[in-house]
Structures are given as structure tokens and as C-alpha cells.
Design an enzyme around this catalytic site. Structure first.
Site, PDB file in Angstrom:
ATOM      1  N   GLU A 160       0.864  -1.177   0.000  1.00 34.89           N
ATOM      2  CA  GLU A 160       0.000   0.000   0.000  1.00 34.89           C
ATOM      3  C   GLU A 160       0.905   1.234   0.000  1.00 34.89           C
ATOM      4  O   GLU A 160       2.131   1.124   0.136  1.00 34.89           O
ATOM      5  CB  GLU A 160      -0.913   0.011   1.230  1.00 34.89           C
ATOM      6  CG  GLU A 160      -1.906  -1.150   1.284  1.00 34.89           C
ATOM      7  CD  GLU A 160      -3.019  -1.037   0.264  1.00 34.89           C
ATOM      8  OE1 GLU A 160      -3.095   0.009  -0.415  1.00 34.89           O
ATOM      9  OE2 GLU A 160      -3.810  -1.983   0.126  1.00 34.89           O
ATOM     10  N   ASP A 185     -18.715  -8.561  -9.588  1.00 35.37           N
ATOM     11  CA  ASP A 185     -18.558  -7.871  -8.313  1.00 35.37           C
ATOM     12  C   ASP A 185     -17.981  -6.471  -8.501  1.00 35.37           C
ATOM     13  O   ASP A 185     -18.427  -5.507  -7.877  1.00 35.37           O
ATOM     14  CB  ASP A 185     -17.674  -8.694  -7.376  1.00 35.37           C
ATOM     15  CG  ASP A 185     -17.853  -8.308  -5.909  1.00 35.37           C
ATOM     16  OD1 ASP A 185     -18.929  -7.787  -5.552  1.00 35.37           O
ATOM     17  OD2 ASP A 185     -16.923  -8.536  -5.118  1.00 35.37           O
TER      18      ASP A 185
END
Length: 237
Positions: A160, A185
Site C-alpha cells: 500500500e 462484483d
């Protein structure tokens, strides 16, 4: 969501058989599981400091084989598909084309943009999110399993980005039964008010990428740039 940069373990993985079967990255399943569990422990124990960039130097406390696997899977800039050859890219595009067309029609987005996004997140299908036994989670878009998600998931060591740059952490990611389920999704997600800015952007990849960033889809500050680079490559072909 930035393409996951490390390797994965299911929280409730069954015991693996003793037979040696190839798993992710061409490793035997037992060896694959052992190495990526070492990586996940390494991240969870805080040895990869959150403020420290994800580099070879930051991984020195890992064993040599685990460090090599982590760094091999954590290459930063595969935006033009350097990690997959032309035939692999062609097969990936062919496989997801009908799914991208369906999703694009629902979102009002050109299908090649969704194809490029799946390619960026999964390394053209060559770096899929995997469970501990090496099985594919079919999560082509790097969608995380948040607090409100009730489906199957895999725990993942991933990269991240924060104020100090890239850092390693462990997140929970969604696990699907097929690539089609992954496309459905992500379509539901992008139809939500949070991502209104991506809806109806058509062939304008700049507007689509800006909408993703606005909605908080990825922490990578270069995500929009990377996505646009993949789209340009697809259109040139």
C-alpha cells in the site's frame, strides 16, 4: 486497489496433501505455502516497517527463498506488460473480452478499459491472488474484503502507499469461484454512488481513472498513470 505485490494464505486453509504438486510461481504446493506463510508472518510481525519502502534492503530479515519470492512478485512497474509475453497478453484479453463487454455495457465504459484494469491488477493473469495451496482466488481487480463483506476471502501480504511511500501490510481480499464472478462484483462496486464519476465515461480512460482515484479505489499515487499506459498498449494492438 493496486495489484497485490506478495503472496497469499487463506485464514481457514485445509491441511495440504504430502504429494508435491505445482503451485503459484511454479513452486511445489508445500513449498509455496511455507514461503508465503513466512512472508505473511514477516509483515504481521512488523519487520517490514510501514514507513520503509518495499525494496530488497527492507526484506533482509526474510529467508533467501522467501525474499526472492517476495521481490519477484513485487515488481513495481508492469504497466506495459513486461511480465507477460505477447501470447500471454493475447490469451488474457481473449479470455476476459466477453466479461469486459458485459461489464462495460452496464457501466457505460469502453470494454478495453476494464480489460486493462484487470490486466494491471493481475499482471495479465500471471500474478493472481492465490490461496495457501496456490489455487487461484479469481480476484482480477484486487477487491478487498471489508467489514461488510460476507463471502470467502484470502489474507494477503500486499503493498500500500502512505505519506512515507510504499509499505507492506496484510489485508483480506475477496475470493471468487470464477473470473466472471470477479467482473460482476467489480461492476456492482463501480455502480455505487461512491464511483459515480466513472460511470458513463465511455472511451475516456483519463476520466475513468480520475473517477477511480476520486472514489479511493487505489492508494498507489501512480495508479491512474499506470492504467492509462495499459489502455494505450491495448489500443495500439
Amino acid at each position: 486497489m493496486l495489484r497485490p505485490e506478495a503472496w497469499f494464505a487463506s485464514p481457514a486453509s485445509p491441511a495440504l496433501p504430502s504429494a508435491i504438486a505445482p503451485a503459484g510461481d511454479g513452486l511445489p504446493s508445500a513449498e509455496f505455502r511455507s514461503l508465503h506463510e513466512e512472508i505473511v508472518r514477516y509483515v504481521r510481525d512488523g519487520e517490514s516497517a510501514a514507513a520503509e519502502p518495499m525494496t530488497a534492503g527492507a526484506a533482509t530479515s526474510l529467508g533467501a527463498e522467501a525474499r526472492a519470492l517476495l521481490l519477484r512478485s513485487g515488481g513495481d512497474d508492469d504497466t506495459a506488460g513486461e511480465g507477460a509475453d505477447a501470447e500471454q497478453r493475447r490469451r488474457f484479453v481473449e479470455q476476459v473480452a466477453p466479461l469486459a463487454r458485459e461489464a462495460g455495457a452496464r457501466l457505460g465504459v469502453a470494454p478495453e478499459i476494464l480489460t486493462a484494469q484487470a490486466a494491471l491488477e493481475s499482471g495479465w493473469g500471471q500474478r493472481p491472488l492465490r490461496a495457501a495451496d496456490g489455487s487461484d482466488s479469481h480476484n482480477l481487480f484486487g477487491l478487498k474484503a471489508g467489514a461488510g463483506y460476507g463471502g470467502a476471502s484470502v489474507a494477503a501480504a500486499t503493498t500500500e502507499y502512505g505519506a512515507q511511500g510504499a509499505y507492506a501490510t496484510v489485508e483480506s481480499f475477496r475470493r471468487y469461484d470464477s473470473a466472471a464472478e470477479s467482473f460482476r462484483d467489480v461492476t456492482r462496486l463501480l455502480q455505487s454512488p461512491r464511483y459515480r464519476a466513472v460511470q458513463g465515461t465511455g472511451a475516456d480512460v483519463g476520466a475513468y481513472a480520475a473517477g477511480l482515484v476520486q472514489g479511493g479505489y487505489a492508494t498507489d499515487p501512480r495508479y491512474a498513470e499506470k492504467l492509462q499506459a495499459v489502455v494505450r498498449g491495448l489500443r495500439q494492438r
